[in-house]
Write a protein that holds these residues in place. Structure first.
Motif, PDB file in Angstrom:
ATOM      1  N   THR A  42       0.853  -1.184   0.000  1.00  0.00           N
ATOM      2  CA  THR A  42       0.000   0.000   0.000  1.00  0.00           C
ATOM      3  C   THR A  42       0.890   1.236   0.000  1.00  0.00           C
ATOM      4  O   THR A  42       2.070   1.165   0.370  1.00  0.00           O
ATOM      5  N   GLN A  86     -11.033  -3.030   3.520  1.00  0.00           N
ATOM      6  CA  GLN A  86      -9.791  -2.460   3.016  1.00  0.00           C
ATOM      7  C   GLN A  86      -9.717  -0.987   3.408  1.00  0.00           C
ATOM      8  O   GLN A  86     -10.659  -0.227   3.198  1.00  0.00           O
ATOM      9  N   PRO A 105      -4.753  -3.700   4.441  1.00  0.00           N
ATOM     10  CA  PRO A 105      -4.543  -3.595   2.999  1.00  0.00           C
ATOM     11  C   PRO A 105      -5.627  -4.316   2.195  1.00  0.00           C
ATOM     12  O   PRO A 105      -5.799  -4.041   1.013  1.00  0.00           O
ATOM     13  N   VAL A 106      -6.351  -5.228   2.863  1.00  0.00           N
ATOM     14  CA  VAL A 106      -7.403  -6.017   2.205  1.00  0.00           C
ATOM     15  C   VAL A 106      -8.568  -6.215   3.178  1.00  0.00           C
ATOM     16  O   VAL A 106      -8.426  -6.043   4.386  1.00  0.00           O
ATOM     17  N   SER A 107      -9.703  -6.596   2.637  1.00  0.00           N
ATOM     18  CA  SER A 107     -10.891  -6.879   3.455  1.00  0.00           C
ATOM     19  C   SER A 107     -10.893  -8.340   3.879  1.00  0.00           C
ATOM     20  O   SER A 107     -10.449  -9.209   3.133  1.00  0.00           O
ATOM     21  N   LEU A 139      -9.034 -13.396   3.544  1.00  0.00           N
ATOM     22  CA  LEU A 139      -9.587 -12.447   2.585  1.00  0.00           C
ATOM     23  C   LEU A 139     -11.005 -12.809   2.162  1.00  0.00           C
ATOM     24  O   LEU A 139     -11.299 -13.963   1.893  1.00  0.00           O
ATOM     25  N   GLU A 144      -9.061  -7.704  -4.431  1.00  0.00           N
ATOM     26  CA  GLU A 144      -8.491  -6.447  -3.927  1.00  0.00           C
ATOM     27  C   GLU A 144      -6.968  -6.449  -4.039  1.00  0.00           C
ATOM     28  O   GLU A 144      -6.356  -5.383  -4.103  1.00  0.00           O
ATOM     29  N   LEU A 148      -3.627  -3.299  -5.292  1.00  0.00           N
ATOM     30  CA  LEU A 148      -2.468  -2.861  -4.514  1.00  0.00           C
ATOM     31  C   LEU A 148      -1.247  -2.717  -5.412  1.00  0.00           C
ATOM     32  O   LEU A 148      -1.241  -3.154  -6.560  1.00  0.00           O
TER      33      LEU A 148
END
Length: 160
Positions: A42, A86, A105-107, A139, A144, A148
């Motif tokens: 990120t 995220q 950085p991610v969901s 995740l 997603e 990045l």
């Protein structure tokens, strides 16, 4: 007595001269499984290494981030089982120079946290992307990862 020795020798030598039949060897190959591990970054200096087999992403701060922070003295880790989107704040890092928030950085769902950082926050300085990992996220939206930064794009973002 010599006759017995001759007979024994001749029967052994005959056995040695007989061709040995090779038994066919059966090799069983393990089922092939393909694992793809992708590492992305990120702009806020977090990184996630995603394993598509397990669906887990290991979140850490980058080496550049830890060197900018200086000596880390405290790490606030996320809570297990927390669902994050995220960009959500999931923790914080305090150093002798500054404090910095950590963002997802991610969901996904927090599956594991690195509790060693509670007693050894300096692991973030010694090994930020390996032993100093922060948490593991299951995740919910692996796509997603594509949004990045690659390693080269990440380096370009802070070197410019």
């Amino acid at each position: 007595m010599h006759a017995i020795l001759r007979q024994a020798c001749s029967s052994r030598s005959g056995a040695l001269l007989r061709p040995q039949l090779a038994r066919p060897r059966v090799f069983r190959a393990a089922p092939l499984s393909r694992t793809l591990v992708t590492k992305r970054y990120t702009a806020e200096h977090e990184a996630v290494e995603y394993d598509d087999t397990t669906g887990l992403g290991v979140v850490c701060i980058t080496d550049h981030a830890q060197s900018s922070l200086g000596d880390v003295v405290f790490v606030e880790l996320p809570v297990l089982g927390t669902k994050v989107a995220q960009g959500d704040q999931i923790g914080a890092v305090e150093s002798v120079k500054a404090a910095s928030d950590i963002y997802a950085p991610v969901s996904g769902t927090i599956e594991e946290v690195n509790t060693e950082l509670n007693s050894q926050p300096g692991l973030l300085n010694k090994s930020p992307e390996e032993k100093g990992w922060l948490c593991k996220i299951k995740l919910t939206a692996p796509d997603e990862m594509d949004k990045l930064l690659t390693e080269d794009a990440y380096k370009d973002s802070w070197e410019a």
